[in-house]
Scaffold this active site. Structure first.
Site: not given
Ligand code: PAF
Length: 269
Positions: A23, A174, A137
């Site tokens: 992040h 996770r 993702d």
């Molecule tokens: O990838 C994520 O953390 C979630 O799917 C997102 C894009 C914040 C949407 O809730």
């Protein structure tokens, strides 16, 4: 805020919190592309299935705020009632056909409708110029790109490479669910992707056989695989000989933890 009045650009990083280095890499990239950086933390109930981990999903707002304070201009952490005042089951929703189907979409019915809906709402609330998403993702990224194109959102989507542990395991909120023994096994998901990409680069194109082999390798390692699939990058169409931009995607369970990962390759010399 007055940012818009001063013609300042805004980059947005939507998250569900429990922030890790992946992040923070998104935030770092966001800082390079706009004047102001907004991060949201919202554990979106609409993207969790009834049997999934909504209740136990790690919520660490105090620690997350401390990590973001030095690198973010605004943290947006709305309560569920602000995002879904009428409840998400009875509100308008966004379906993105095609790229939402198959892969994770087949194993998590409704998941991408939940993701597309919340991201659209967050885009309307934050009104960013740029939004950053991790490549980990991969299907989610394609769903969002398609939604933005189809619905003409004035937002540029920026993909950021997957952040990995030293042994290759993709960073994920996770991963904290893994036992010590499972954590030892977990990098073999990435290794399985790497060996298939290597074979693709060396010219193999018996994709169905390679997918079966990938599933077998994961099973042997102790995973319960959901899918192992070779697709065209971007479109996520099934790979066909002659396609030059491919991505290998896999999802597998290790005990109670569901892991996903992918690796792209270009076959252009
Ligand atoms: O990838 C994520 O953390 C979630 O799917 C997102 C894009 C914040 C949407 O809730």
């Amino acid at each position: 805020m007055g940012w818009r009045l001063q013609s300042e650009t805004i980059a947005f990083v939507p998250t569900m919190g429990n922030l890790h280095a992946g992040h923070l890499a998104l935030v770092e990239q966001a800082r390079q592309c706009a004047d102001k950086v907004v991060v949201s933390i919202f554990v979106n109930p609409m993207q969790f299935g009834a049997d999934e981990d909504l209740g136990s999903y790690p919520r660490t707002l105090t620690a997350d705020s401390a990590k973001l304070a030095p690198v973010t201009d605004l943290l947006f952490a709305p309560p569920v009632a602000e995002i879904y005042p009428r409840g998400h089951g009875v509100s308008s929703q966004i379906d993105v056909p095609g790229v939402s189907e198959g892969l994770c979409g087949a194993f998590r019915p409704g998941h991408f409708t939940g993701v597309a809906t919340v991201v659209a709402k967050l885009f309307n609330m934050v009104q960013p110029d740029y939004a950053l998403f991790g490549n980990k993702d991969y299907q989610q990224l394609q769903v969002i790109r398609r939604m933005v194109a189809d619905l003409c959102f004035p937002v540029e989507i920026i993909a950021v490479p997957t952040a990995r542990e030293e042994d290759g395991l993709a960073l994920s909120s996770r991963n904290g669910y893994l036992s010590a023994a499972e954590r030892e096994i977990a990098p073999r998901l990435y290794q399985a992707l790497q060996s298939v990409v290597q074979a693709l680069v060396q010219g193999r194109n018996d994709y169905a056989v390679m997918e079966q082999e990938g599933l077998y390798v994961l099973e042997e390692a102790g995973f319960v695989p959901e899918y192992f699939s070779i697709r065209q990058a971007g479109s996520l169409k099934l790979a066909q000989p002659g396609m030059t931009e491919l991505v290998v995607l896999a999802a597998a369970r290790l005990g109670k933890t569901r892991l996903i990962d992918n690796l792209a390759c270009s076959l252009v010399e």
